[in-house]
Design an enzyme around this catalytic site. Structure first.
Site, PDB file in Angstrom:
ATOM      1  N   CYS B 119      20.682  19.642  -7.329  1.00  0.00           N
ATOM      2  CA  CYS B 119      20.816  20.991  -7.875  1.00  0.00           C
ATOM      3  C   CYS B 119      22.294  21.139  -8.188  1.00  0.00           C
ATOM      4  O   CYS B 119      23.102  21.338  -7.283  1.00  0.00           O
ATOM      5  CB  CYS B 119      20.366  22.039  -6.862  1.00  0.00           C
ATOM      6  SG  CYS B 119      20.763  23.712  -7.425  1.00  0.00           S
ATOM      7  N   CYS B 122      23.679  24.859  -7.385  1.00  0.00           N
ATOM      8  CA  CYS B 122      23.886  25.291  -5.989  1.00  0.00           C
ATOM      9  C   CYS B 122      23.282  24.260  -5.039  1.00  0.00           C
ATOM     10  O   CYS B 122      23.849  23.189  -4.869  1.00  0.00           O
ATOM     11  CB  CYS B 122      23.336  26.699  -5.746  1.00  0.00           C
ATOM     12  SG  CYS B 122      21.634  26.957  -6.255  1.00  0.00           S
ATOM     13  N   SER B 123      22.144  24.571  -4.422  1.00  0.00           N
ATOM     14  CA  SER B 123      21.604  23.652  -3.413  1.00  0.00           C
ATOM     15  C   SER B 123      20.086  23.722  -3.339  1.00  0.00           C
ATOM     16  O   SER B 123      19.513  23.533  -2.274  1.00  0.00           O
ATOM     17  CB  SER B 123      22.216  23.975  -2.047  1.00  0.00           C
ATOM     18  OG  SER B 123      21.985  25.339  -1.741  1.00  0.00           O
ATOM     19  N   CYS B 124      19.400  24.031  -4.446  1.00  0.00           N
ATOM     20  CA  CYS B 124      17.941  24.175  -4.456  1.00  0.00           C
ATOM     21  C   CYS B 124      17.277  22.892  -3.956  1.00  0.00           C
ATOM     22  O   CYS B 124      17.681  21.787  -4.323  1.00  0.00           O
ATOM     23  CB  CYS B 124      17.468  24.499  -5.867  1.00  0.00           C
ATOM     24  SG  CYS B 124      18.142  26.064  -6.439  1.00  0.00           S
TER      25      CYS B 124
END
Lengths: 115, 216
Positions: B119, B122-124
């Site tokens: 991602c 961000c951090s999906c």
């Protein structure tokens, strides 16, 4: 806003909350079609990573209709179709990119124009 | 960050060690603590619910869930087909549903194609099957580099693929969450589903690794 209590955590996590909408919308693009990503640089929210802005890719799949996050960030709930678009390494990174690598990016319909 | 750095060797380590500004700062920790006490004092957050959330992802929901899905796909061709055509429904057969796994897509590794997930925004990450993301997955160096030089990143994780294997990197920029279906390792024809699941690592399902070999 209701406060999440410990006894409701398991149910809330299990249920989740999808951004997918049951609403159907006409698809402007078909799989296999070449598209160019908009080169926009808004001050507020967008889900176009900078490294694909202005680049050309090929629509790989139609992911369905979702809440459009750019408008949702302003508090508006707008439905929009989402596509997975394939970009080759050389398209994105020029001579330093590799033809045998590709990046697939989920992009909303309004980010894309026919190429 | 530490895990990722530990896997790097030679000059890469030196280059990336300059990226210290990407590591969480004590200031961030302080800010989180301040926000938490404010939210609790105002009655907007129940500390018992926070404990329950942390406990859920520390002890109950993690990559062992995803490993069960992968092992089932290896032994049951009909399940594999369902997983590739409607991943959310196929994964829900195990009861692995909910937050950050509402809309799943499974991408299959083959002798010609290796998939990796990131991602960049961000951090999906697919929580119901993998739990919460490792720190390196959220780090700027992984996110920036895997889309530009996936083969080099994979090599730093200790895996080198043949030159004719295409690498596909899936950037989770919207609400779809991706899980990699790795290839079943050779020499596993006698193993049952439960033993196969033990070979499936978290990194194999992100695409930064491969499943373990039996008896390795």
């Amino acid at each position: 806003m209701p406060v999440l209590k410990a006894e409701n955590v398991a149910a809330a996590l299990r249920e989740g909350s999808t951004a997918r909408l049951a609403q159907d919308l006409p698809a402007r693009f078909v799989c296999g079609q070449r598209v160019r990503v908009a080169n926009i640089n808004p001050q507020d929210h967008t889900r176009i990573p900078r490294y694909v802005r202005g680049h050309v890719g090929v629509v790989d799949s139609d992911q369905g209709v979702f809440i459009f996050p750019d408008a949702h960030a302003r508090g508006e709930k707008v439905a929009q179709r989402l596509y997975s678009v394939r970009f080759t390494g050389t398209e994105l990174w020029g001579p330093q990119g590799k033809a045998d690598t590709a990046v697939y990016v989920d992009l909303f319909e309004s980010y894309l124009a026919p190429q | 960050m530490f895990v990722y750095h530990a896997k790097l060797t030679g000059c890469r380590t030196e280059v990336l060690s300059k990226h210290k500004h990407n590591e969480p700062l004590p200031e961030t920790v302080l800010r989180v603590k301040a926000l938490e006490s404010l939210l609790v004092e105002k009655g907007l957050v129940d500390p018992a619910a926070l404990d329950e959330l942390i406990d859920t992802y520390e002890t109950r929901i993690g990559p062992r869930n995803g490993a069960k899905v992968v092992a089932r796909a290896w032994v049951d061709p009909a399940y594999r087909d369902r997983l590739l055509s409607d991943a959310s429904a196929a994964i829900a057969e195990f009861g692995f549903t909910g937050r950050q796994g509402e809309d799943m897509v499974v991408v299959e590794n083959t002798p010609q194609v290796h998939n990796m997930v990131v991602c960049t925004l961000c951090s999906c990450y697919p929580w119901p099957v993998l739990g919460l993301p490792p720190v390196w997955y959220k780090s700027a160096p992984y996110r920036a580099r895997v889309v530009a030089e996936p083969r080099a990143v994979l090599a730093e994780f200790g895996y080198t693929l043949a030159d004719d294997v295409e690498i596909r990197v899936w950037d989770s920029t919207a609400e779809v969450r991706y899980l990699v279906l790795p290839m079943r390792p050779a020499g596993t024809q006698d193993l049952d589903e439960e033993l196969l699941a033990e070979l499936v690592t978290r990194d194999a399902m992100i695409g930064t690794g491969l499943p373990r070999s039996p008896r390795a």
